[in-house]
Design an enzyme around this catalytic site. Structure first.
Site, mmCIF file in Angstrom:
data_model
loop_
_atom_site.group_PDB
_atom_site.id
_atom_site.type_symbol
_atom_site.label_atom_id
_atom_site.label_comp_id
_atom_site.label_asym_id
_atom_site.label_seq_id
_atom_site.Cartn_x
_atom_site.Cartn_y
_atom_site.Cartn_z
ATOM 1 N N LYS A 134 9.101 45.294 -9.801
ATOM 2 C CA LYS A 134 8.749 46.702 -9.845
ATOM 3 C C LYS A 134 9.615 47.383 -10.899
ATOM 4 C CE LYS A 134 9.033 51.226 -8.678
ATOM 5 N NZ LYS A 134 10.143 52.208 -8.860
ATOM 6 N N GLY A 154 10.038 54.092 -13.286
ATOM 7 C CA GLY A 154 9.311 54.898 -14.263
ATOM 8 C C GLY A 154 10.146 55.310 -15.452
ATOM 9 N N ASP A 204 6.991 52.002 -5.301
ATOM 10 C CA ASP A 204 7.750 51.051 -4.486
ATOM 11 C C ASP A 204 6.864 50.446 -3.398
ATOM 12 O OD1 ASP A 204 10.141 51.331 -5.853
ATOM 13 O OD2 ASP A 204 10.892 52.928 -4.568
#
Length: 247
Positions: free
Chosen positions: A5, A8, A158
């Site tokens: 992940k 941003g 997430d």
């Protein structure tokens, strides 16, 4: 398989992204990327004259905002990452959660089109990602989901990464802009669990944005029933870097 992940904030860090994708090129693991892009979405909504608000960290997503949210996440943010991946000699393919086999439902009426991922423990693992990985592609999945009637959903990145990892029984790495979680002397912590996280949070060692990251990783570890590692991009090639979060 490893699900990574991307925070941003990395979308605006060209050099870091370049290093990340160069590292991926040298990695033999099957890698799947999941990303958000909250800052970009906020910018798009503001430019359109739309007021954006968050409730408990989730961006309220009315139907009229979704054109910009989908365009920002599944469009621009996803293609920025594809651009960097291509420049590093990789073969990226942009996707949403739907193509990855993750279905979504509305989380609550008050949040609009904020989505909640559904992960089934009885359904067979979707074959598409495995086929793409076998043929050398790098799946880059935005946190945009679809419902059973084709409606768009804005999913917390997430939560999206946890859902993909759970669907494919994969390891999860949370890549951020920090090397690791630090102790009160500024030294990296190699391991944390529920008890130590609570203690360090109460003592003010883990706070603000790092507290959000750590609690998110702990939540993911509990849902996946396996350790989750949090750290900077080089955590992929060094199993001893970053911080391992467990229950």
């Amino acid at each position: 398989m490893k699900v990574i992940k991307l925070g941003g904030s990395l979308l605006e860090q060209t050099e870091t992204l370049g290093a990340l994708f160069q590292s991926l090129q040298q990695n033999d693991d099957d890698i799947v990327l999941v990303h958000g892009g909250g800052a970009l979405v906020h910018q798009w909504l503001a430019t359109a004259g739309l007021q954006s608000e968050k409730v408990n960290g989730l961006r309220v997503s009315p139907e009229q905002h979704m054109l910009y949210i989908v365009g920002g996440l599944a469009g621009t943010a996803n293609k920025v990452l594809m651009k960097q991946a291509i420049a590093s000699g990789l073969k990226p393919i942009g996707m949403t959660l739907y193509e990855a086999g993750v279905n979504c439902v509305r989380q609550s009426e008050s949040l609009g089109q904020v989505g909640l991922c559904q992960v089934s423990s009885t359904e067979p693992v979707p074959a598409l990602l495995a086929d793409l990985l076998m043929h050398g592609y790098l799946p880059i999945i935005s946190s945009i989901g679809f419902g059973e009637n084709g409606e768009w959903f804005n999913v917390n990145a997430d939560d999206a990464a946890v859902a993909v990892a759970a669907t494919y029984h994969a390891d999860l790495l949370l890549i951020t802009d920090v090397e690791a979680v630090l102790d009160d002397r500024g030294n990296p912590l190699s391991q944390l669990n529920s008890e130590s996280i609570e203690k360090l949070t109460q003592n003010g060692v883990i706070k603000d944005g790092m507290e959000v990251k750590v609690r998110g990783a702990l939540s993911a570890a509990k849902r996946l029933r396996r350790c989750v590692r949090i750290g900077s991009w080089n955590v992929m090639n060094n199993p001893f870097s970053g911080t391992q979060i467990s229950e």
